[in-house]
Design a protein around this motif. Structure first.
Motif, PDB file in Angstrom:
ATOM      1  N   GLY A  16       0.707  -1.280  -0.092  1.00  0.00           N
ATOM      2  CA  GLY A  16       0.148   0.051  -0.124  1.00  0.00           C
ATOM      3  C   GLY A  16       0.921   1.289  -0.087  1.00  0.00           C
ATOM      4  N   ASP A  53       1.164  -1.921  -4.768  1.00  0.00           N
ATOM      5  CA  ASP A  53      -0.118  -1.220  -5.081  1.00  0.00           C
ATOM      6  C   ASP A  53      -0.521  -1.203  -6.433  1.00  0.00           C
ATOM      7  OD1 ASP A  53      -1.044   1.565  -3.002  1.00  0.00           O
ATOM      8  OD2 ASP A  53      -1.884   1.089  -4.853  1.00  0.00           O
ATOM      9  N   ASP A  68      -3.606   1.175  -7.204  1.00  0.00           N
ATOM     10  CA  ASP A  68      -4.087   1.876  -7.488  1.00  0.00           C
ATOM     11  C   ASP A  68      -3.514   3.068  -8.024  1.00  0.00           C
ATOM     12  OD1 ASP A  68      -6.646   1.201  -6.573  1.00  0.00           O
ATOM     13  OD2 ASP A  68      -6.440   1.786  -4.459  1.00  0.00           O
ATOM     14  N   LYS A 123       0.050   4.783  -8.063  1.00  0.00           N
ATOM     15  CA  LYS A 123       0.635   5.148  -6.873  1.00  0.00           C
ATOM     16  C   LYS A 123       2.158   4.449  -6.794  1.00  0.00           C
ATOM     17  CE  LYS A 123      -3.389   5.902  -3.884  1.00  0.00           C
ATOM     18  NZ  LYS A 123      -4.330   5.524  -2.875  1.00  0.00           N
ATOM     19  N   LYS A 150      -2.635  -6.055  -7.123  1.00  0.00           N
ATOM     20  CA  LYS A 150      -3.176  -6.476  -6.155  1.00  0.00           C
ATOM     21  C   LYS A 150      -2.946  -7.585  -5.307  1.00  0.00           C
ATOM     22  CE  LYS A 150      -8.227  -6.684  -4.498  1.00  0.00           C
ATOM     23  NZ  LYS A 150      -9.943  -6.622  -5.116  1.00  0.00           N
ATOM     24  N   SER A 193      -2.472  -1.768   3.984  1.00  0.00           N
ATOM     25  CA  SER A 193      -3.562  -1.983   3.349  1.00  0.00           C
ATOM     26  C   SER A 193      -4.774  -1.343   3.982  1.00  0.00           C
ATOM     27  CB  SER A 193      -4.029  -3.376   3.226  1.00  0.00           C
ATOM     28  OG  SER A 193      -4.207  -4.099   4.341  1.00  0.00           O
TER      29      SER A 193
END
Length: 236
Positions: free
Chosen positions: A36, A60, A62, A84, A107, A127
Motif C-alpha cells: 500500500g 499497490d 491504485d 501510486k 493487488k 492496506s
C-alpha cells in the motif's frame, strides 16, 4: 557514493549508540515490502527511504486521486492519474538514489501473496481492508515473516508488530475478520491528514527497530486517539 558521503548522510543514525555502523549496515542490506502506497504507506516509504533501507519494495495497484493528497504525502498534484507505485518510485529516487526500489503494480491476492511476501525480510501492512489484512497476516505466519500492522480512521489509529520470532499475530487479538458490509472507512467517514503521518511514522520506526535488532513490543496493540490525544496499549 563514497564511503565518507554515506557516513555523512546517515551520521545522525550512526551516532545513536544502539545503531552505530553495524546497525546502518543492516538497514542498507534490509529487504522490506510495503503493501500500500496510500495514507499509511506514504510516511513509511518516506522514512524508510530516508533511513537508507537498501531494498524497498512497494506493492499497490491504485492510481493517485485528488482526494488522496490531504494525507498521502509522497504524491503531489502532478501524480494525479499516475499509478501510486510509479509515483512512489519517483519520490524515492528523488529522495535517496541509493535505495533500490522494487515496484509491484498488483493487488495482493491469495494467488500471489506467498510468492510476493517470501522475497522480503519484513512486511509492512498499509492496506485498507480487512480481507487483505488477514491475507497478509496469514501468509506472514505461514512463511515466518514479521509483520508491522497499522490502521486508521477519523482520529483513531492502531499499530502493532505481529509474528515476530513466533509472537502472536492479528488473529491473536481479532480471530476473525468482521463483515465488510456497512463497515466504516475513510471514504465514508474521512481521516484527518496528520493521523496517518503519526501512525505511519510509528510503523516505520518499528520496522527500523526490527531491522537493527532493537526491542519491539509483542503481544501489544497500541491505540492512538488524536481527538482526545491519548495513547493506550492493549495486551493480547
Amino acid at each position: 557514493m563514497k564511503g565518507e558521503d554515506i557516513f555523512v548522510r546517515y551520521s545522525r543514525q550512526i551516532f545513536i549508540e544502539e545503531i552505530g555502523l553495524e546497525g546502518q549496515r543492516k538497514i542498507m542490506n534490509a529487504k522490506v515490502l510495503v503493501i500500500g502506497a496510500g495514507g499509511l504507506g506514504s510516511p513509511v516509504i518516506q522514512y524508510l527511504a530516508a533511513a537508507g533501507v537498501g531494498n524497498l519494495a512497494v506493492a499497490d495497484f491504485d492510481e493517485v486521486e485528488l482526494h488522496n493528497l490531504n494525507r498521502q504525502i509522497i504524491h503531489n498534484e502532478r501524480s494525479v492519474g499516475v499509478f501510486k507505485m510509479e509515483s512512489a518510485e519517483q519520490f524515492v529516487k528523488n529522495l535517496n538514489h541509493q535505495v533500490r526500489f522494487i515496484g509491484h503494480r498488483l493487488k495482493i491476492e491469495a494467488a500471489n501473496a506467498e510468492e510476493l511476501i517470501s522475497a522480503y525480510d519484513i512486511i509492512i501492512d498499509g492496506s485498507d481492508n480487512f480481507a487483505t489484512r488477514y491475507l497478509i497476516n496469514d501468509t506472514c505466519v505461514k512463511l515466518g515473516k514479521p509483520m508491522v500492522y497499522g490502521s486508521i480512521l477519523g482520529f483513531s489509529g492502531q499499530v502493532a508488530v505481529f509474528n515476530h520470532q513466533g509472537s502472536r499475530n492479528l488473529r491473536g487479538i481479532f480471530p476473525e475478520p468482521p463483515s465488510e458490509e456497512n463497515l466504516p472507512d475513510c471514504d465514508s467517514l474521512g481521516v484527518l491528514g496528520p493521523l496517518p503521518g503519526i501512525v505511519g511514522s510509528m510503523m516505520a520506526h518499528l520496522a527500523l527497530n526490527l531491522i537493527t535488532g532493537l526491542p519491539v513490543p509483542v503481544h501489544k496493540l497500541t491505540l492512538v486517539n488524536t481527538l482526545s490525544w491519548t495513547f493506550q496499549t492493549v495486551d493480547f
